[in-house]
Structure formats: C-alpha cells, structure tokens
Motif scaffolding. Sequence first.
Motif, short mmCIF file in Angstrom:
data_model
loop_
_atom_site.label_atom_id
_atom_site.label_comp_id
_atom_site.label_asym_id
_atom_site.label_seq_id
_atom_site.Cartn_x
_atom_site.Cartn_y
_atom_site.Cartn_z
N CYS A 1 14.08 -2.85 1.15
CA CYS A 1 13.77 -3.34 -0.20
C CYS A 1 13.67 -4.87 -0.23
O CYS A 1 14.62 -5.58 0.07
CB CYS A 1 14.86 -2.89 -1.18
SG CYS A 1 14.55 -3.54 -2.84
N PRO A 2 12.50 -5.40 -0.64
CA PRO A 2 12.34 -6.86 -0.68
C PRO A 2 13.21 -7.53 -1.73
O PRO A 2 13.59 -8.69 -1.59
CB PRO A 2 10.86 -7.04 -1.03
CG PRO A 2 10.44 -5.77 -1.70
CD PRO A 2 11.30 -4.69 -1.10
N PHE A 3 13.54 -6.77 -2.80
CA PHE A 3 14.33 -7.37 -3.87
C PHE A 3 15.78 -7.57 -3.40
O PHE A 3 16.40 -8.58 -3.70
CB PHE A 3 14.26 -6.50 -5.13
CG PHE A 3 12.85 -6.31 -5.62
CD1 PHE A 3 12.21 -7.34 -6.29
CD2 PHE A 3 12.14 -5.14 -5.38
CE1 PHE A 3 10.89 -7.20 -6.72
CE2 PHE A 3 10.83 -4.98 -5.81
CZ PHE A 3 10.20 -6.02 -6.47
N LEU B 1 17.13 5.80 -0.79
CA LEU B 1 16.61 5.95 -2.15
C LEU B 1 15.93 7.29 -2.37
O LEU B 1 15.71 7.69 -3.52
CB LEU B 1 15.63 4.81 -2.46
CG LEU B 1 16.26 3.50 -2.94
CD1 LEU B 1 15.21 2.44 -3.10
CD2 LEU B 1 17.04 3.69 -4.23
N GLY C 1 18.73 3.05 -11.65
CA GLY C 1 18.49 3.84 -10.43
C GLY C 1 17.86 3.00 -9.32
O GLY C 1 17.40 3.52 -8.32
N LYS C 2 17.82 1.66 -9.54
CA LYS C 2 17.18 0.79 -8.54
C LYS C 2 18.20 -0.10 -7.85
O LYS C 2 19.25 -0.41 -8.42
CB LYS C 2 16.15 -0.11 -9.23
CG LYS C 2 14.99 0.68 -9.78
CD LYS C 2 13.98 -0.22 -10.44
CE LYS C 2 12.91 0.66 -11.06
NZ LYS C 2 11.70 0.05 -11.36
N VAL C 3 17.85 -0.50 -6.63
CA VAL C 3 18.61 -1.54 -5.93
C VAL C 3 17.81 -2.84 -6.07
O VAL C 3 16.59 -2.77 -6.28
CB VAL C 3 18.80 -1.18 -4.43
CG1 VAL C 3 19.72 -0.02 -4.28
CG2 VAL C 3 17.48 -0.94 -3.72
N GLU D 1 19.20 -6.02 -11.27
CA GLU D 1 18.00 -6.86 -11.32
C GLU D 1 18.16 -8.07 -10.40
O GLU D 1 19.04 -8.92 -10.59
CB GLU D 1 17.66 -7.33 -12.74
CG GLU D 1 17.01 -6.28 -13.62
CD GLU D 1 15.65 -5.78 -13.08
OE1 GLU D 1 14.90 -6.60 -12.55
OE2 GLU D 1 15.37 -4.58 -13.20
N SER D 2 17.27 -8.13 -9.40
CA SER D 2 17.43 -9.16 -8.36
C SER D 2 17.42 -10.59 -8.91
O SER D 2 18.18 -11.44 -8.44
CB SER D 2 16.36 -8.99 -7.28
OG SER D 2 15.08 -9.17 -7.80
N1 GSH Z 1 12.93 -5.47 -10.93
C1 GSH Z 1 13.84 -4.91 -9.95
C2 GSH Z 1 13.03 -4.12 -8.95
C3 GSH Z 1 13.93 -3.42 -7.95
C4 GSH Z 1 13.21 -2.24 -7.29
O1 GSH Z 1 12.08 -1.89 -7.64
N2 GSH Z 1 13.89 -1.66 -6.30
C5 GSH Z 1 13.32 -0.49 -5.64
C6 GSH Z 1 13.52 -0.55 -4.13
S1 GSH Z 1 12.67 -1.89 -3.41
C7 GSH Z 1 14.09 0.74 -6.13
O2 GSH Z 1 15.30 0.72 -6.19
N3 GSH Z 1 13.38 1.81 -6.43
C8 GSH Z 1 13.98 3.06 -6.78
C9 GSH Z 1 13.34 3.68 -7.97
O3 GSH Z 1 12.41 3.08 -8.55
O4 GSH Z 1 13.76 4.77 -8.35
C10 GSH Z 1 14.61 -6.06 -9.27
O5 GSH Z 1 14.06 -7.15 -9.16
O6 GSH Z 1 15.77 -5.85 -8.89
#
Ligand code: GSH
Length: 217
Positions: A12-14, A36, A50-52, A64-65
């Motif tokens: 994950c780039p974030f 994920l 649900g995001k990292v 949120e990164s």
């Molecule tokens: N806006 C978020 C984007 C984070 C994001 O998109 N993470 C992806 C992995 S790179 C994720 O967790 N995706 C899982 C999903 O969408 O369910 C941030 O900057 O933290």
Amino acid sequence: MAKLKLISFKICPFVQRSVILLKEKNIDFDIAYIDLSEPPEWFLALSPTGKVPLLQVDDKILFESTIISEYLDEVNPPSLHPSDPLEKAQNRGWMEFASSLYMVFFKIMMSKTKEAGAEIILEANKQLNTLEKVKINEPWFNGDKFSMMDISIAPFFMRLAFLKQHFNLDLLEGKPNLQAWSDIVMGRKSVINSVVDEFEDILLMRIKGAESFLSLT
Ligand SMILES: N[C@@H](CCC(=O)N[C@@H](CS)C(=O)NCC(=O)O)C(=O)O
C-alpha cells in the motif's frame, strides 16, 4: 512518549508514506501487516473505512494517511512542512494532487486490455506534465529542504521505477524535472527502507493475478 503501531498492507503506497515519515523522524513504531483480501475481524473492528493505514497511538486510532502524516509531523518537531502558511497550503494542495496519482497507477496495473491501458497512460501523462511544470525548485520540491511533499510522491516514483524496470513503461520519459526529482527521492534512505523485501514480487503477482495488459507485453 506514545506507543505507536501502524497497520499495514505490504504494497500500500499510503502506508508507505507513513513509514517514510516515521523513519525520517527516527520514531519508534511497531508494524502489523494484514491481508486486505481477507481483513481480520480485529482490523475491521478498529478501522472506520476498512482501509489502511491505521495508526494506533496508545489506545486511540488514527486513519487516513494525510491525517496520520500531519499528526506525526506536528508532535515530532521540527516540521517537514514549509513554515510560511501560504507555501504550506500550496504544498498541501500538491500533496492532494499526488494522492490522486496512486489511483492512476492502480488503474494502469488493473487494465486488462492494451486500449484501456493506453487510455489511462494518457491520463497519467496529463497529470505528470502538470507536475513537471510545477517542479521548478531543486533538488527537492521546495528547494534545499526535504519536505512532506517529497514523502507524498515517493511511493509513486517507486511504482514508476517498477513499471520501467519490469514492463519497459517509462512515464517519466521527456519529463526531466520529474526524472531528477524521482532519482533523488528514490535514493533517500527512508524511502529505500520503506518497503518489505518481497515488495516487487508481490506487485508482480498482483499484476499477473489481475490479468493486466502489462503482463501481455
Ligand atoms: N485515502 C486513504 C486511502 C487508503 C487506501 O486506499 N488504502 C487501500 C490500500 S492501498 C485500502 O486499504 N483498501 C481497502 C479497501 O478499499 O477496502 C488514505 O490516504 O489513507
């Protein structure tokens, strides 16, 4: 000193942005990797989106990164933002712009046909040409001082270098300002050490699994 734990997904780039900032500032942290495609229950219970990335700060959660970066920068001075408020606001705008580039990379990786790939590469070039015109300072985005904006773009440059190396797709061709910026960013120790050893193998597997047009070439 708060105890920090970063919840990550290996490509994950974030999350990578948070790792670079933590390393730049020599901050101690633990890291936990999740898959994920099968997120564990404990993660879903902690993450509102649900995001990292997620950052656990003692018993509190940040998500949120960009918010995580701003927090870490604020509590670990000196700040990696320019001190002038106008310049800082401009940088934050370009950091948002950099965030949108990750979706472009994802779409390139996931395009199934050459036509779909060509369309998204066109979009990528448009955005990169905009950035090429803005990158007037040297060597970093703000000149002499490495800053948050350099961190924001670093994972993207790493992915462009990956596309060039493995698929002969050079999105920085004809963009000397971005190429020079990428070279110096990619040479930074915190950036080099911001991914796991198997980073490229995982990305390659992902591209193969997605039946991306990239693996047709
Ligand atoms: N806006 C978020 C984007 C984070 C994001 O998109 N993470 C992806 C992995 S790179 C994720 O967790 N995706 C899982 C999903 O969408 O369910 C941030 O900057 O933290």
